[in-house]
Design an enzyme around this catalytic site. Structure first.
Site, PDB file in Angstrom:
ATOM      1  N   THR A  10      58.339 113.935  63.314  1.00 38.67           N
ATOM      2  CA  THR A  10      58.053 114.531  62.148  1.00 38.67           C
ATOM      3  C   THR A  10      59.113 112.866  61.052  1.00 38.67           C
ATOM      4  O   THR A  10      59.706 112.319  61.793  1.00 38.67           O
ATOM      5  CB  THR A  10      59.154 115.485  62.145  1.00 38.67           C
ATOM      6  OG1 THR A  10      58.137 116.274  62.777  1.00 38.67           O
ATOM      7  CG2 THR A  10      59.408 116.287  60.423  1.00 38.67           C
ATOM      8  N   ARG A  61      52.236 128.970  64.278  1.00 34.02           N
ATOM      9  CA  ARG A  61      53.370 128.974  64.552  1.00 34.02           C
ATOM     10  C   ARG A  61      53.848 128.232  63.380  1.00 34.02           C
ATOM     11  O   ARG A  61      53.066 127.378  63.472  1.00 34.02           O
ATOM     12  CB  ARG A  61      54.204 128.849  65.777  1.00 34.02           C
ATOM     13  CG  ARG A  61      55.381 128.508  66.217  1.00 34.02           C
ATOM     14  CD  ARG A  61      55.734 126.996  65.588  1.00 34.02           C
ATOM     15  NE  ARG A  61      56.641 126.124  66.004  1.00 34.02           N
ATOM     16  CZ  ARG A  61      57.209 125.230  65.834  1.00 34.02           C
ATOM     17  NH1 ARG A  61      57.454 123.950  65.158  1.00 34.02           N
ATOM     18  NH2 ARG A  61      58.338 125.096  65.833  1.00 34.02           N
ATOM     19  N   GLY A  98      56.749 125.916  62.126  1.00 36.42           N
ATOM     20  CA  GLY A  98      58.573 125.353  62.284  1.00 36.42           C
ATOM     21  C   GLY A  98      58.994 125.123  60.963  1.00 36.42           C
ATOM     22  O   GLY A  98      59.575 126.015  60.573  1.00 36.42           O
ATOM     23  N   ASP A  99      60.513 124.587  61.380  1.00 36.40           N
ATOM     24  CA  ASP A  99      61.426 124.549  60.487  1.00 36.40           C
ATOM     25  C   ASP A  99      61.550 123.967  59.402  1.00 36.40           C
ATOM     26  O   ASP A  99      62.764 123.912  58.264  1.00 36.40           O
ATOM     27  CB  ASP A  99      62.942 124.286  61.000  1.00 36.40           C
ATOM     28  CG  ASP A  99      62.711 122.754  61.811  1.00 36.40           C
ATOM     29  OD1 ASP A  99      61.958 122.659  62.222  1.00 36.40           O
ATOM     30  OD2 ASP A  99      63.433 121.869  61.333  1.00 36.40           O
ATOM     31  N   THR A 102      64.560 117.151  61.687  1.00 32.10           N
ATOM     32  CA  THR A 102      63.960 116.819  62.864  1.00 32.10           C
ATOM     33  C   THR A 102      64.004 117.676  63.805  1.00 32.10           C
ATOM     34  O   THR A 102      65.366 117.549  64.718  1.00 32.10           O
ATOM     35  CB  THR A 102      63.333 115.606  62.490  1.00 32.10           C
ATOM     36  OG1 THR A 102      62.582 115.090  63.964  1.00 32.10           O
ATOM     37  CG2 THR A 102      64.116 114.732  63.289  1.00 32.10           C
ATOM     38  N   GLY A 103      63.537 118.484  64.999  1.00 35.23           N
ATOM     39  CA  GLY A 103      63.743 118.640  66.279  1.00 35.23           C
ATOM     40  C   GLY A 103      62.865 119.973  66.662  1.00 35.23           C
ATOM     41  O   GLY A 103      61.623 120.058  65.866  1.00 35.23           O
ATOM     42  N   GLY A 118      62.324 122.907  66.076  1.00 37.25           N
ATOM     43  CA  GLY A 118      62.423 123.519  64.887  1.00 37.25           C
ATOM     44  C   GLY A 118      62.598 125.121  64.937  1.00 37.25           C
ATOM     45  O   GLY A 118      63.119 125.929  64.343  1.00 37.25           O
TER      46      GLY A 118
END
Ligand code: ASP
Length: 352
Positions: A218, A246, A248-249, A269-270, A272
Site C-alpha cells: 500500500t 472486503r 480494508g482500513d 499500512t498493514g 487492515g
C-alpha cells in the site's frame, strides 16, 4: 577629556566583546530549534520485507521510485504549494508504478479482479474523502480528493464511485489495466496455500494467506506545508485473495488516514482489519490532542503496544504540526522515505 573618551571607548569595547562571547556561548549551548517550514514522509507498504529475499536490482528500483515520488511532493511544498497537492501528486507516482500495491500494481481478489481503496484528509478543515472497491479509476487518490472537494459525502463505493469519477472527468481505464504478472502469481500462491491450510484448520486460515504472502505495498503520504496545513492520504489494492467485497482500513478515515492541524497527519499500512479495530491513525492524533503525547510517543504506543497486542501487523508514517516525522512499524520492513525543508532525503526498507 581625550583620556575620558578613550577610557569610555575601551569600556564599551570590552563590554561588547563580552556580549558577543556570551551570545556565542548561548548559541553553542542551545541547539537550533527552528521549526521546519515544511516536511514530507511516505510509505510504500509494510510487511515481511527481508533483505535475503531481495535482489540488488529490485532494491534499487524501490529506492529510485520512493525518491522520485517524494521529490514530487517536496518540490510542491518548497514552492509554497499545499500539503493536499503534495500528498495527491506524490501518491500518483507510486500508484502509476507496478512496484506498489496501489493503482497499477494492485493485488488480486479471490475472484481475480482488482478492487481499489483510497482516502485523503485535510488537516485544516477536517474534510475527508474516500473511495472503496473501484475497478476502473486509474488513480483512486484523485477520486478520494474529488469526493472530498466536489461531493457532499465522505465515502463512495463500487460502481457509484466509478460513475462519480466519470462525471468528474477523472481518468478511467479498463479493469485489465491493473493486471500484473507478479500480483497474479501471488494470488495463485495464496490460493494454493489456502487449499493446503484449509485441510488442516478451516477456522484460522481465512486470513493466513494474506499475511504469509504479503509484502503489502500500500502507499501513503503525510505532509506539512508552509502555511502550517497538514494532509495525509493512502491508496491500496487491499490484500491478496480478499473476497466478498472486503474493504480494508485504507479508505477508513481514522484507521488508514487521518490529519488534523492541531496534531498530526498519519497514513497506515498493514493488516487492515486490525487497523480498523485499533483506529490506528486517529488514536495517534487523539493521544497527542488529549494526553499531550509527542508524535513519537503516541505512534509507539499505538503500533508497538495496542496494535501488536491485538495481533495486528503493519506500520504508519506521520508528520506533526511542528514538522517532526515518524515511521513506526512492527513488521520486518516498511518501504519509506522522508524529506525535510533542507532537501535532506532518507530512504529505508528494512527494520534498521
Ligand atoms: N492496509 C491494507 C488493507 O488492509 C493493506 C496494506 O496496507 O498493504 O487493505
Amino acid at each position: 577629556m581625550k583620556k575620558i573618551i578613550l577610557f569610555t571607548f575601551g569600556l564599551l569595547l570590552c563590554f561588547s566583546c563580552n556580549e558577543s562571547k556570551n551570545s556565542i556561548e548561548t548559541l553553542k549551548s542551545k541547539p537550533e530549534t527552528k521549526k521546519p517550514e515544511f516536511a514530507i514522509v511516505i510509505h510504500g507498504g509494510a510487511g515481511t520485507i527481508l533483505k535475503k529475499n531481495m535482489t540488488p536490482e529490485k532494491e534499487a528500483a524501490y529506492q529510485a521510485k520512493l525518491e522520485e515520488a517524494i521529490k514530487v511532493g517536496y518540490e510542491i511544498l518548497k514552492n509554497g504549494g499545499s500539503s493536499l497537492d503534495a500528498v495527491e501528486k506524490t501518491i500518483n507516482v507510486m500508484e502509476d508504478s507496478p512496484l506498489f500495491n496501489a493503482g497499477k500494481g494492485a493485488v488480486f481478489t479471490n475472484a481475480e479482479t482488482n478492487e481499489l481503496d483510497a482516502s485523503i484528509m485535510d488537516g485544516k478543515t477536517l474534510n475527508a474523502g474516500a473511495s472503496a472497491g473501484t475497478t476502473t479509476v486509474r488513480n483512486p487518490i484523485n477520486l478520494a480528493r474529488a469526493i472530498m472537494e466536489k461531493s457532499e459525502h465522505v465515502m463512495l463505493s463500487g460502481s457509484g464511485a466509478e460513475t462519480f469519477a466519470e462525471e468528474q472527468g477523472l481518468v478511467t481505464v479498463k479493469p485489465n489495466y491493473f493486471f500484473t504478472e507478479t500480483r497474479f502469481n501471488a494470488l495463485k500462491r495464496a490460493k494454493d496455500r489456502e487449499k493446503v491450510e484449509l485441510d488442516h484448520d478451516a477456522k484460522t486460515t481465512f486470513y493466513d494467506p494474506f499475511i504469509k504472502d504479503s509484502k503489502y505495498g500500500t502507499v501513503g503520504c503525510a505532509a506539512l506545508d508552509k502555511n502550517g496545513n497538514l494532509a495525509a492520504g493512502t491508496s491500496t489494492g487491499g490484500m491478496t485473495n480478499k473476497r466478498y467485497g472486503r474493504i480494508g482500513d485504507a479508505p477508513i478515515i481514522g484507521s488508514g488516514t487521518y490529519a488534523n492541524n492541531a496534531t498530526c497527519a498519519v497514513s497506515s499500512t498493514g493488516w487492515g482489519e486490525y487497523f480498523i479495530r485499533a483506529q490506528v491513525a486517529h488514536d495517534i492524533s487523539a493521544l497527542m490532542e488529549y494526553k499531550g503525547l509527542s508524535l513519537k510517543e503516541a505512534s509507539k504506543v499505538v503500533i508497538q503496544d495496542k496494535l501488536t497486542d491485538l495481533g495486528g501487523t503493519g506500520g504508519i508514517i506521520a508528520v506533526d504540526k511542528d514538522g517532526n516525522m515518524v515511521m513506526e512499524f512492527n513488521t520486518a520492513g516498511m518501504y519509506r522515505a522522508t524529506m525535510n525543508d533542507k532537501g535532506e532525503l532518507t530512504i529505508g526498507i528494512y527494520e534498521k
